[in-house]
Write a protein that holds these residues in place. Structure first.
Motif, PDB file in Angstrom:
ATOM      1  N   GLU A 131       0.874  -1.194   0.000  1.00 56.91           N
ATOM      2  CA  GLU A 131       0.000   0.000   0.000  1.00 56.91           C
ATOM      3  C   GLU A 131       0.905   1.236   0.000  1.00 56.91           C
ATOM      4  O   GLU A 131       1.965   1.223   0.630  1.00 56.91           O
ATOM      5  N   ASP A 132       0.443   2.313  -0.681  1.00 54.91           N
ATOM      6  CA  ASP A 132       1.270   3.518  -0.626  1.00 54.91           C
ATOM      7  C   ASP A 132       0.530   4.744  -0.091  1.00 54.91           C
ATOM      8  O   ASP A 132       1.015   5.872  -0.221  1.00 54.91           O
ATOM      9  N   THR A 133      -0.625   4.502   0.504  1.00 54.99           N
ATOM     10  CA  THR A 133      -1.319   5.600   1.193  1.00 54.99           C
ATOM     11  C   THR A 133      -1.867   5.067   2.514  1.00 54.99           C
ATOM     12  O   THR A 133      -2.023   3.856   2.683  1.00 54.99           O
ATOM     13  N   MET A 152       6.437  -1.516   2.063  1.00 51.76           N
ATOM     14  CA  MET A 152       6.445  -0.126   1.590  1.00 51.76           C
ATOM     15  C   MET A 152       6.790   0.854   2.712  1.00 51.76           C
ATOM     16  O   MET A 152       7.208   1.980   2.460  1.00 51.76           O
ATOM     17  N   GLY A 153       6.555   0.444   3.948  1.00 43.49           N
ATOM     18  CA  GLY A 153       6.799   1.320   5.075  1.00 43.49           C
ATOM     19  C   GLY A 153       6.315   0.631   6.335  1.00 43.49           C
ATOM     20  O   GLY A 153       5.939  -0.550   6.303  1.00 43.49           O
ATOM     21  N   HIS A 154       6.349   1.353   7.446  1.00 41.15           N
ATOM     22  CA  HIS A 154       5.767   0.798   8.670  1.00 41.15           C
ATOM     23  C   HIS A 154       5.223   1.913   9.541  1.00 41.15           C
ATOM     24  O   HIS A 154       5.563   3.087   9.355  1.00 41.15           O
ATOM     25  N   ILE A 155       4.354   1.504  10.455  1.00 40.75           N
ATOM     26  CA  ILE A 155       3.782   2.447  11.418  1.00 40.75           C
ATOM     27  C   ILE A 155       4.255   2.001  12.794  1.00 40.75           C
ATOM     28  O   ILE A 155       4.108   0.831  13.148  1.00 40.75           O
ATOM     29  N   ASN A 156       4.823   2.909  13.566  1.00 38.96           N
ATOM     30  CA  ASN A 156       5.075   2.624  14.975  1.00 38.96           C
ATOM     31  C   ASN A 156       3.971   3.290  15.779  1.00 38.96           C
ATOM     32  O   ASN A 156       3.711   4.487  15.618  1.00 38.96           O
ATOM     33  N   VAL A 157       3.304   2.500  16.609  1.00 38.24           N
ATOM     34  CA  VAL A 157       2.230   3.069  17.419  1.00 38.24           C
ATOM     35  C   VAL A 157       2.586   2.889  18.887  1.00 38.24           C
ATOM     36  O   VAL A 157       3.016   1.811  19.303  1.00 38.24           O
ATOM     37  N   CYS A 158       2.463   3.979  19.649  1.00 38.91           N
ATOM     38  CA  CYS A 158       2.942   3.988  21.030  1.00 38.91           C
ATOM     39  C   CYS A 158       1.825   4.339  22.013  1.00 38.91           C
ATOM     40  O   CYS A 158       0.921   5.118  21.698  1.00 38.91           O
TER      41      CYS A 158
END
Ligand code: ATP
Ligand code: MG
Length: 377
Positions: free
Chosen positions: A308-310, A336-342
């Motif tokens: 995914e790119d969005t 494509m990327g990653h999300i860090n959630v804290c």
């Protein structure tokens, strides 16, 4: 300091970003185009490996499937860290298994297969069900077979035979199927003076062989086991840099699945969740600087963005959500990327993961949805 990284993907990119505040300049050797590029812009900075090495103080790697002639050139420069032996073991399951055995760390029973007779022996020695993995070139669950019953033997052998024939020095490693409860990994660093710092373990959820969700956990007993195995492996190699060990947790006993002689996808959470991230610590280690603290500073999960790119605006707007794109062209299933959630505490992180499940598509983020379902039960 100037560090040349073998490999010009997202790991080199994130090392470049982490190195800048320390005045550590990073360039990246693209094994495909055989040029040295800037890890953020991909602009060519040197047109040969030799020129890139000459301009660097230290040479290191972001992946293990590096042609051995390239490794040899780097080794001869006297600038290469961790050690070519570690990179070779990470890229060849035969060497990896031998390394684990030599370091005395628990791993799944196995047998190396070069021909049909070896395959028959493997079935006797390892037993069914078994997992069969190509010795060279496997990643993200590719180059693997699952043998559950004897009726599958001929079909699987045909495919494995073709795989062995396709690459010189290829073989198959047969492994007992490990009935694990979960998968965890330990990312840590070993410095030039032999000191070792490890991060808290991460619990990893894979979907179709690809890591999708990784969460830092607090598990005192497992952490001790993992650190002891990490130290045994790292010391046996006189390793310098960040190293990752993937484990199976079988009723509270850890078994090493594989090693990665580099920064690792299951350590991306450290960018927001630890005092010093894995990318900075790898650079610190190879540059001969003291290691930074690996202490957890807040509860963190990492979600891989695959194919995914969005992202929905709700994710971009969410407090405690950090987005890392890799600047890659969109392709199905590609990282494509990653999300860090804290979160400030576990409950807050869990609540945020549930909120993310509400706005992220289930087909692209199955592990987040799985978590939310089990949490809301
Ligand atoms: P990576 O991208 O992590 O390097 P890989 O393709 O090299 O992955 P493995 O990590 O060895 O391969 O295997 C992928 C996944 O398959 C593991 O995370 C685990 O879920 C499963 N698996 C591998 N080996 C076994 C085993 N012996 N028993 C049970 N499951 C296994
Ligand atoms: Mg793996």
């Amino acid at each position: 300091m100037h560090v040349l990284i073998l490999g010009a993907g997202q790991l080199a990119r994130m090392m470049s970003l982490a190195g800048a505040p320390l005045n550590i300049q990073v360039s990246a050797y693209d094994v495909g185009s055989k040029t040295v590029v800037h890890p953020l812009t991909q602009a060519v900075v040197n047109d040969s490996l030799e020129a890139g090495i000459a301009a660097a103080d230290v040479v290191t790697a972001e992946f293990e499937h590096i042609p051995h002639d390239v490794l040899d050139i780097c080794e001869q420069s006297g600038k290469f860290l961790p050690t070519p032996e570690a990179i070779k073991a990470g890229g060849d399951r035969r060497l990896e298994k031998a390394l684990l055995d030599n370091a005395g760390v628990r791993n799944a029973k196995y047998h190396v297969i070069n021909n049909r007779t070896d395959f028959e022996q493997a079935i006797e020695k390892v037993g069914l069900p078994m997992v069969l993995k190509s010795a060279l070139g496997g990643y993200d669950g590719k180059g693997q077979w699952r043998l559950k019953e004897l009726s599958q033997v001929d079909g699987i052998w045909q495919e494995m035979e073709a795989c062995i024939a396709a690459t010189p020095t290829q073989a198959i490693v047969a492994e007992e199927f490990v009935p694990f409860q979960r998968e965890v990994s330990l990312v840590g660093a070993r410095a030039k003076d032999g000191s070792v710092e490890v991060y808290p373990l991460a619990e990893n959820v894979h979907t179709n062989g690809v890591l999708s969700l990784s969460t830092a956990i607090d598990a005192v007993d497992l952490q001790q086991q993992a650190k002891a195995m990490f130290t045994a492996v790292a010391n046996s190699l006189d390793y310098v840099g960040v190293l990752a060990l993937e484990f199976f947790d079988v009723n509270g006993e850890l078994l090493v699945n594989e090693i990665a002689p580099r920064v690792h996808n299951s350590g991306h959470w450290t960018q927001q969740g630890a005092e010093t991230c894995q990318f900075e610590n790898h650079l610190r280690a190879v540059c001969g600087l003291p290691l930074g603290s690996t202490k957890l500073i807040r509860e963190t999960s990492m979600i891989n963005i695959l194919g995914e790119d969005t992202l929905p605006e709700e994710v971009i707007a969410m407090a405690g959500c950090y987005i890392h794109w890799y600047g890659k062209e969109k392709r199905a299933g590609r990282k494509m990327g990653h999300i860090n959630v804290c979160g400030d505490y576990t409950g807050e992180l869990q609540r945020k993961l549930c909120t993310l499940a509400d706005v992220l598509d289930e087909s692209a983020y199955p592990a987040v949805h799985e978590f939310a379902k089990s949490f809301n039960q």
